[in-house]
Design a protein around this motif. Structure first.
Motif, PDB file in Angstrom:
ATOM      1  N   LYS A 372       0.847  -1.191   0.000  1.00  0.00           N
ATOM      2  CA  LYS A 372       0.000   0.000   0.000  1.00  0.00           C
ATOM      3  C   LYS A 372       0.883   1.243   0.000  1.00  0.00           C
ATOM      4  O   LYS A 372       1.877   1.310   0.719  1.00  0.00           O
ATOM      5  CB  LYS A 372      -0.912  -0.005   1.226  1.00  0.00           C
ATOM      6  CG  LYS A 372      -1.827   1.207   1.318  1.00  0.00           C
ATOM      7  CD  LYS A 372      -2.692   1.128   2.580  1.00  0.00           C
ATOM      8  CE  LYS A 372      -3.604   2.347   2.693  1.00  0.00           C
ATOM      9  NZ  LYS A 372      -4.423   2.303   3.934  1.00  0.00           N
ATOM     10  N   ILE A 373       0.501   2.240  -0.806  1.00  0.00           N
ATOM     11  CA  ILE A 373       1.265   3.488  -0.896  1.00  0.00           C
ATOM     12  C   ILE A 373       0.465   4.613  -0.246  1.00  0.00           C
ATOM     13  O   ILE A 373      -0.689   4.842  -0.599  1.00  0.00           O
ATOM     14  CB  ILE A 373       1.581   3.849  -2.357  1.00  0.00           C
ATOM     15  CG1 ILE A 373       2.350   2.710  -3.032  1.00  0.00           C
ATOM     16  CG2 ILE A 373       2.378   5.138  -2.432  1.00  0.00           C
ATOM     17  CD1 ILE A 373       2.579   2.926  -4.510  1.00  0.00           C
ATOM     18  N   ILE A 374       1.109   5.314   0.692  1.00  0.00           N
ATOM     19  CA  ILE A 374       0.508   6.494   1.318  1.00  0.00           C
ATOM     20  C   ILE A 374       1.357   7.696   0.931  1.00  0.00           C
ATOM     21  O   ILE A 374       2.576   7.708   1.144  1.00  0.00           O
ATOM     22  CB  ILE A 374       0.461   6.348   2.852  1.00  0.00           C
ATOM     23  CG1 ILE A 374      -0.374   5.120   3.245  1.00  0.00           C
ATOM     24  CG2 ILE A 374      -0.113   7.618   3.488  1.00  0.00           C
ATOM     25  CD1 ILE A 374      -0.370   4.832   4.728  1.00  0.00           C
ATOM     26  N   PHE A 375       0.714   8.710   0.369  1.00  0.00           N
ATOM     27  CA  PHE A 375       1.449   9.882  -0.114  1.00  0.00           C
ATOM     28  C   PHE A 375       0.815  11.149   0.442  1.00  0.00           C
ATOM     29  O   PHE A 375      -0.386  11.355   0.330  1.00  0.00           O
ATOM     30  CB  PHE A 375       1.424   9.910  -1.646  1.00  0.00           C
ATOM     31  CG  PHE A 375       2.037  11.160  -2.241  1.00  0.00           C
ATOM     32  CD1 PHE A 375       3.317  11.556  -1.899  1.00  0.00           C
ATOM     33  CD2 PHE A 375       1.316  11.945  -3.139  1.00  0.00           C
ATOM     34  CE1 PHE A 375       3.889  12.699  -2.448  1.00  0.00           C
ATOM     35  CE2 PHE A 375       1.872  13.079  -3.695  1.00  0.00           C
ATOM     36  CZ  PHE A 375       3.159  13.459  -3.335  1.00  0.00           C
ATOM     37  N   ILE A 413       4.190   1.443   2.372  1.00  0.00           N
ATOM     38  CA  ILE A 413       5.261   2.424   2.241  1.00  0.00           C
ATOM     39  C   ILE A 413       4.629   3.815   2.228  1.00  0.00           C
ATOM     40  O   ILE A 413       3.474   3.990   1.832  1.00  0.00           O
ATOM     41  CB  ILE A 413       6.095   2.194   0.966  1.00  0.00           C
ATOM     42  CG1 ILE A 413       5.250   2.414  -0.288  1.00  0.00           C
ATOM     43  CG2 ILE A 413       6.706   0.809   0.960  1.00  0.00           C
ATOM     44  CD1 ILE A 413       6.049   2.329  -1.554  1.00  0.00           C
ATOM     45  N   LYS A 414       5.411   4.787   2.664  1.00  0.00           N
ATOM     46  CA  LYS A 414       4.866   6.132   2.815  1.00  0.00           C
ATOM     47  C   LYS A 414       5.861   7.157   2.299  1.00  0.00           C
ATOM     48  O   LYS A 414       7.071   7.049   2.543  1.00  0.00           O
ATOM     49  CB  LYS A 414       4.542   6.403   4.288  1.00  0.00           C
ATOM     50  CG  LYS A 414       3.847   7.732   4.533  1.00  0.00           C
ATOM     51  CD  LYS A 414       3.469   7.886   6.009  1.00  0.00           C
ATOM     52  CE  LYS A 414       2.743   9.210   6.235  1.00  0.00           C
ATOM     53  NZ  LYS A 414       2.387   9.393   7.670  1.00  0.00           N
ATOM     54  N   PHE A 415       5.344   8.156   1.597  1.00  0.00           N
ATOM     55  CA  PHE A 415       6.136   9.288   1.130  1.00  0.00           C
ATOM     56  C   PHE A 415       5.529  10.570   1.706  1.00  0.00           C
ATOM     57  O   PHE A 415       4.333  10.820   1.516  1.00  0.00           O
ATOM     58  CB  PHE A 415       6.132   9.375  -0.409  1.00  0.00           C
ATOM     59  CG  PHE A 415       6.869   8.271  -1.101  1.00  0.00           C
ATOM     60  CD1 PHE A 415       8.226   8.362  -1.331  1.00  0.00           C
ATOM     61  CD2 PHE A 415       6.197   7.131  -1.530  1.00  0.00           C
ATOM     62  CE1 PHE A 415       8.910   7.334  -1.993  1.00  0.00           C
ATOM     63  CE2 PHE A 415       6.859   6.112  -2.172  1.00  0.00           C
ATOM     64  CZ  PHE A 415       8.223   6.207  -2.405  1.00  0.00           C
ATOM     65  N   ASP A 416       6.336  11.340   2.404  1.00  0.00           N
ATOM     66  CA  ASP A 416       5.922  12.665   2.902  1.00  0.00           C
ATOM     67  C   ASP A 416       6.791  13.712   2.218  1.00  0.00           C
ATOM     68  O   ASP A 416       8.022  13.698   2.342  1.00  0.00           O
ATOM     69  CB  ASP A 416       6.100  12.761   4.420  1.00  0.00           C
ATOM     70  CG  ASP A 416       5.137  11.860   5.177  1.00  0.00           C
ATOM     71  OD1 ASP A 416       3.969  11.809   4.778  1.00  0.00           O
ATOM     72  OD2 ASP A 416       5.564  11.202   6.138  1.00  0.00           O
ATOM     73  N   LEU A 417       6.152  14.630   1.501  1.00  0.00           N
ATOM     74  CA  LEU A 417       6.861  15.654   0.746  1.00  0.00           C
ATOM     75  C   LEU A 417       6.418  17.019   1.259  1.00  0.00           C
ATOM     76  O   LEU A 417       5.223  17.314   1.307  1.00  0.00           O
ATOM     77  CB  LEU A 417       6.517  15.501  -0.745  1.00  0.00           C
ATOM     78  CG  LEU A 417       7.493  16.044  -1.786  1.00  0.00           C
ATOM     79  CD1 LEU A 417       8.857  15.410  -1.649  1.00  0.00           C
ATOM     80  CD2 LEU A 417       6.942  15.802  -3.186  1.00  0.00           C
ATOM     81  N   TYR A 428      10.834   9.000   3.219  1.00  0.00           N
ATOM     82  CA  TYR A 428      10.331   7.694   2.798  1.00  0.00           C
ATOM     83  C   TYR A 428      10.407   6.742   3.982  1.00  0.00           C
ATOM     84  O   TYR A 428      11.406   6.717   4.711  1.00  0.00           O
ATOM     85  CB  TYR A 428      11.169   7.138   1.651  1.00  0.00           C
ATOM     86  CG  TYR A 428      10.964   5.649   1.412  1.00  0.00           C
ATOM     87  CD1 TYR A 428       9.935   5.188   0.619  1.00  0.00           C
ATOM     88  CD2 TYR A 428      11.805   4.712   2.025  1.00  0.00           C
ATOM     89  CE1 TYR A 428       9.735   3.822   0.412  1.00  0.00           C
ATOM     90  CE2 TYR A 428      11.614   3.352   1.825  1.00  0.00           C
ATOM     91  CZ  TYR A 428      10.585   2.911   1.022  1.00  0.00           C
ATOM     92  OH  TYR A 428      10.389   1.565   0.840  1.00  0.00           O
ATOM     93  N   SER A 429       9.384   5.953   4.188  1.00  0.00           N
ATOM     94  CA  SER A 429       9.409   4.945   5.246  1.00  0.00           C
ATOM     95  C   SER A 429       8.624   3.720   4.798  1.00  0.00           C
ATOM     96  O   SER A 429       7.688   3.813   4.003  1.00  0.00           O
ATOM     97  CB  SER A 429       8.819   5.504   6.550  1.00  0.00           C
ATOM     98  OG  SER A 429       7.467   5.880   6.376  1.00  0.00           O
TER      99      SER A 429
END
Length: 488
Positions: A372-375, A413-417, A428-429
């Motif tokens: 799963k991708i969390i952005f 996985i997670k992306f915080d921008l 990224y985590s």
């Protein structure tokens, strides 16, 4: 002649099918005169002959079993098989048999139609579909392998191996000519050859891959090994891939002395990394254009011809089903080539901006990924990023996605921008396997993370890798934004 006989004779005179009547022992009681045009035998030659004598040996056992089943079931049936004509030519036939169980010696009415042209068309379409898949997969694997090539000898070995596999009997070789007059025996001056273009001299195909220290490198192979236009396109595309790596290796060799004196650290100077990544992007753009303008267009043309064939002609149901399967296979290949082109050069990245382009990529990957991708993003739309920064961050995200799929085995996985203190921050985590930092936060044991680190360095930023409570990976990217901020 009574009405029934006249009606039967009318059918015989106006059909291209061979009509015959056989008994339970497969001996011919009657056969229409057009049998001569069909298989080269005259009607009288079939006297006392088992009709299966002309059936192809590989199909004879099947046909004998079918005959027994027909006698037992008393039901009409149809099948396809091969016959051998009197002159030895093999033809494909469609046979429809109707039993007459109440007749003396159990007669059967048989109608045979020559379907060789249709079968050859089906086999030809199937061959081209499969061949396109082989060539496309070859280019994909070859391109992937080139990313790890660091020596000219490795490039030569990999290129020769691929050509020999895809074009059996080609006997490929790399010719090198330190002196211009060394190439006279080829019948041409290799210094005048255009790089990446096929030239046929006698029985050889020559393609200039590049020059090293004014010494031309020529890929040579037997011209007889190339039998299809798509194979020529494949070979030129392979040569273009090799040319770009060849040029890069030359450039690296020319810069090696500068690198030795420019930095004593383990990391490459930023200007070198920046140049290499910019070259890679230019190569990807070129490859994407080449694939789109050659292989993809050929696939589309083949698909349209097949579609026109299906719409224009009446085709037997079973054959049409097979052709539709081939048609769907072509559509799948076209879709895969378009995905490859998009991966080489993300469409509308400049027009849509980084945030929207990442969202589009995540939406597409989420359909087939196992994680799963969390952005999340904050204030990114207010930052003016250069094209180099935009594509650089986009590629870093792609590398993290590959890392998650190939190494971490993460579920999420997670992306915080976000933007903070004149810096673009990205965290990224994942919750995958434990990350073990190597050599003081330099993840040299992992190709994906090494690429991420080098990308960040080429953009003037830095990235730190840590483990999250003994599990997963946390990577923090800091990228300085020196451009003027633009607010809406």
């Amino acid at each position: 002649m009574n009405d029934g006989q006249q009606f039967f004779q009318t059918i015989v005179d106006h059909t291209s099918d061979v009509l015959m009547i056989v008994d339970r022992n497969r001996h011919i009681v009657y056969i229409s005169p057009n049998v001569y045009e069909f298989n080269g035998y005259r009607p009288e030659e079939f006297q006392n002959m088992d009709i299966f004598d002309i059936v192809h040996p590989d199909d004879r056992g099947y046909m004998l079993q079918r005959h027994q089943n027909l006698l037992a079931s008393k039901q009409s049936n149809s099948t396809e098989y091969r016959i051998i004509k009197k002159n030895g030519e093999v033809r494909y036939c469609e046979c429809k048999t109707t039993p007459l169980p109440d007749t003396e010696n159990y007669l059967q009415v048989v109608s045979i139609r020559d379907i060789t042209e249709r079968k050859q068309m089906e086999m030809d379409l199937e061959y081209h579909k499969n061949r396109h898949e082989v060539l496309q997969n070859s280019l994909k694997n070859f391109s992937h392998d080139l990313s790890s090539v660091m020596k000219l000898a490795d490039l030569e070995d990999r290129m020769l191996k691929e050509v020999e596999i895809i074009l059996p009997g080609s006997n490929p070789n790399i010719l090198k000519f330190p002196q211009a007059n060394d190439s006279i025996e080829l019948g041409c001056d290799v210094t005048n050859l255009s790089e990446g273009k096929m030239v046929t001299i006698s029985d050889k195909v020559l393609i200039k891959i590049g020059e090293r220290k004014q010494c031309p490198y020529i890929l040579s192979l037997n011209s007889s090994a190339i039998r299809e236009k798509m194979e020529s396109i494949w070979l030129e595309t392979l040569a273009h891939y090799s040319m770009m790596v060849f040029e890069n290796l030359n450039m690296i060799e020319n810069l090696i002395h500068q690198l030795e004196t420019a930095s004593q650290s383990k990391e490459s100077p930023q200007w070198v990394l920046r140049m290499m990544f910019n070259l890679q992007e230019q190569q990807r753009l070129t490859l994407s254009s080449d694939l789109h303008d050659t292989v993809l267009q050929d696939q589309i043309d083949l698909y349209r011809r097949l579609e026109s064939l299906l719409n224009r002609y009446e085709i037997e149901k079973e054959a049409k089903t097979k052709l539709i399967e081939i048609e769907q296979g072509l559509l799948d290949i076209i879709h895969e080539i378009r995905i490859t082109c998009n991966n080489l050069r993300p469409p509308l990245l400049r027009e849509l901006g980084l945030e929207r382009s990442l969202e589009n990529m995540f939406e597409h990957i989420q359909v087939t990924s196992t994680y799963k991708i969390i952005f999340t993003s904050e204030e990114i739309s207010m930052i003016s990023l250069s094209e180099e920064q935009t594509i650089g961050i986009y590629r870093i995200v792609q590398e993290f996605l590959h890392y998650a799929e190939e190494f971490s085995r993460a579920n999420t996985i997670k992306f915080d921008l976000y933007y903070e203190k004149e810096r673009l921050m990205m965290v990224y985590s994942d919750d995958g396997i434990e990350f073990d930092a190597v050599e003081e936060n330099h993840p040299s044991d992992n190709m994906r993370l090494t690429s991420v680190s080098q990308r960040a360095q080429s953009l003037g930023g830095k990235i730190d890798f840590t483990s999250k409570q003994g599990r997963g990976l946390i990577a923090t990217l800091e990228l300085p934004i020196n451009l003027e901020r633009s607010f809406v």
